[in-house]
Design a protein around this motif. Structure first.
Motif, short mmCIF file in Angstrom:
data_model
loop_
_atom_site.label_atom_id
_atom_site.label_comp_id
_atom_site.label_asym_id
_atom_site.label_seq_id
_atom_site.Cartn_x
_atom_site.Cartn_y
_atom_site.Cartn_z
N VAL A 62 0.90 -1.26 0.09
CA VAL A 62 0.04 -0.08 -0.12
C VAL A 62 0.81 1.15 0.02
CG1 VAL A 62 -1.96 1.31 1.20
CG2 VAL A 62 -1.82 -1.41 1.42
N VAL A 63 0.73 2.04 -0.92
CA VAL A 63 1.63 3.41 -1.16
C VAL A 63 0.37 4.64 -0.85
CG1 VAL A 63 3.13 4.80 -2.26
CG2 VAL A 63 3.31 2.20 -2.43
N LEU A 64 0.99 5.46 0.14
CA LEU A 64 0.14 6.67 0.44
C LEU A 64 1.08 7.65 -0.10
CD1 LEU A 64 -1.00 5.69 4.05
CD2 LEU A 64 -2.14 5.21 1.76
N THR A 65 0.72 8.55 -1.03
CA THR A 65 1.43 9.83 -1.43
C THR A 65 0.90 11.15 -1.42
OG1 THR A 65 2.14 8.12 -3.25
CG2 THR A 65 2.69 10.65 -3.57
N ARG A 66 1.43 11.93 -0.65
CA ARG A 66 0.71 13.37 -0.69
C ARG A 66 2.17 14.35 -1.13
NH1 ARG A 66 -3.26 14.94 2.48
NH2 ARG A 66 -2.88 13.12 3.92
N GLY A 67 1.96 14.75 -2.36
CA GLY A 67 3.01 15.70 -2.72
C GLY A 67 4.34 14.83 -3.03
N ASP A 68 5.33 15.34 -2.19
CA ASP A 68 6.63 14.64 -2.51
C ASP A 68 6.93 13.64 -1.22
OD1 ASP A 68 7.52 16.01 -4.79
OD2 ASP A 68 8.37 17.68 -3.42
N ASP A 69 5.87 13.55 -0.21
CA ASP A 69 5.86 12.53 0.80
C ASP A 69 5.14 11.33 0.52
OD1 ASP A 69 7.26 14.23 2.50
OD2 ASP A 69 5.42 15.39 3.28
N THR A 70 5.94 10.36 0.54
CA THR A 70 5.47 8.87 0.11
C THR A 70 5.73 7.91 1.39
OG1 THR A 70 5.71 9.11 -1.92
CG2 THR A 70 5.69 6.81 -1.24
N THR A 71 4.69 6.99 1.66
CA THR A 71 4.75 6.01 2.59
C THR A 71 4.42 4.79 2.09
OG1 THR A 71 4.26 7.64 4.37
CG2 THR A 71 3.95 5.24 4.89
N GLU A 72 5.26 3.95 2.16
CA GLU A 72 4.97 2.43 1.61
C GLU A 72 4.93 1.54 2.86
OE1 GLU A 72 6.86 -0.72 -1.76
OE2 GLU A 72 7.10 1.36 -2.13
N VAL A 73 4.02 0.74 2.73
CA VAL A 73 3.40 -0.30 3.67
C VAL A 73 3.49 -1.70 3.09
CG1 VAL A 73 2.23 -1.09 5.57
CG2 VAL A 73 2.31 1.36 5.14
N ASP A 74 4.29 -2.72 3.66
CA ASP A 74 4.29 -3.96 3.17
C ASP A 74 2.80 -4.56 3.25
OD1 ASP A 74 4.48 -6.74 2.54
OD2 ASP A 74 6.49 -7.01 3.85
N GLY A 75 2.13 -5.06 2.30
CA GLY A 75 0.96 -5.56 2.41
C GLY A 75 0.63 -6.90 3.54
N ALA A 76 1.64 -7.52 3.58
CA ALA A 76 1.71 -8.71 4.45
C ALA A 76 1.76 -8.29 5.79
CB ALA A 76 2.96 -9.65 3.98
N LYS A 77 2.06 -7.08 6.05
CA LYS A 77 1.97 -6.67 7.59
C LYS A 77 0.76 -6.04 7.94
CE LYS A 77 6.96 -5.80 7.66
NZ LYS A 77 7.97 -4.98 7.98
#
Length: 237
Positions: A105-120
């Motif tokens: 799952v990737v959450l993107t706001r402007g230049d900020d990106t948070t990527e989360v491993d789906g298995a977790k």
């Protein structure tokens, strides 16, 4: 029930099940066109408004209004449009884009990106205006404010096999109001909450997010209500 098509769009990007939830193109166009248009309109009314106020002998601050009356109309309209364009830029920059697949799952706001491993990810839900991804220990893997429609988000996550909690936070009853020197917190958490309190009052959103992440590393989950902080521990906290 919200429909994905109401205010947010879902599209299959790669053909492999990856979906993007974002504001529709027409909504983004409204921001980019509407901002400058509103700014130009505001600039256009400044001159006649200033001229009217300048005729009122009892009105305070006559100097600035008389000065505004002398400014060419095209300068006021152009300046208003430019300010509206700047505002539109910041509004567009604040729009969240959520990319969902079974793997991540990737959450993107402007230049900020948070990527989360789906298995977790053990559960996903909306907490007011925030989308929250929980891990197996009850900790927050990600938490971002959003005005994307619940139906669009639900559709993307459930299609990728994630558990969407319609009822919201399963740990809602565990939060306690934070006051300084609260017992039961891990070492260092109280100092972080004090710093976060100052950041909340000062409107320093970036520091608020960074301090939230630091608390998460200590096993503390925090939520806000009218600039009051509530906290709970994860299973490893």
């Amino acid at each position: 029930m919200d429909k994905p098509s109401d205010c947010s769009s879902i599209e299959d990007v790669t053909g492999s099940g990856e979906r993007v939830v974002a504001h529709k193109s027409w909504e983004q166009a409204v921001v980019w066109v509407g901002g400058p248009a509103l700014g130009a309109g505001a600039g256009w009314v400044v001159k006649p408004l200033a001229a009217w106020v300048a005729t009122l002998p009892w009105a305070p601050m006559q100097g600035p209004f008389k000065l505004a009356e002398q400014i060419p109309e095209w300068v006021l309209v152009g300046g208003g449009a430019l300010l509206g364009l700047v505002l539109a830029f910041f509004v567009a920059l604040d729009m969240l884009v959520v990319t969902v697949s079974a793997e991540r799952v990737v959450l993107t706001r402007g230049d900020d990106t948070t990527e989360v491993d789906g298995a977790k990810v053990s559960a996903v839900f909306l907490d007011g205006k925030r989308i929250v991804l929980l891990g197996a220990d009850g900790g927050e893997l990600a938490s971002e404010k959003t005005d994307l429609k619940a139906g669009a988000l639900r559709g993307a996550f459930t299609a990728a096999g994630y558990r969407w909690r319609e009822e919201g936070d399963p740990h809602a009853g565990e939060y306690r109001l934070w006051v300084e020197d609260t017992p039961g917190l891990p070492p260092g958490a109280d100092a972080l909450l004090k710093a976060r309190k100052r950041a909340l009052r000062g409107g320093e959103d970036k520091d608020v997010r960074l301090l939230r992440a630091e608390l998460g590393r200590l096993g503390v989950v925090v939520r806000d209500d009218d600039k009051r902080q509530y906290w709970r521990l994860t299973r490893t906290g």
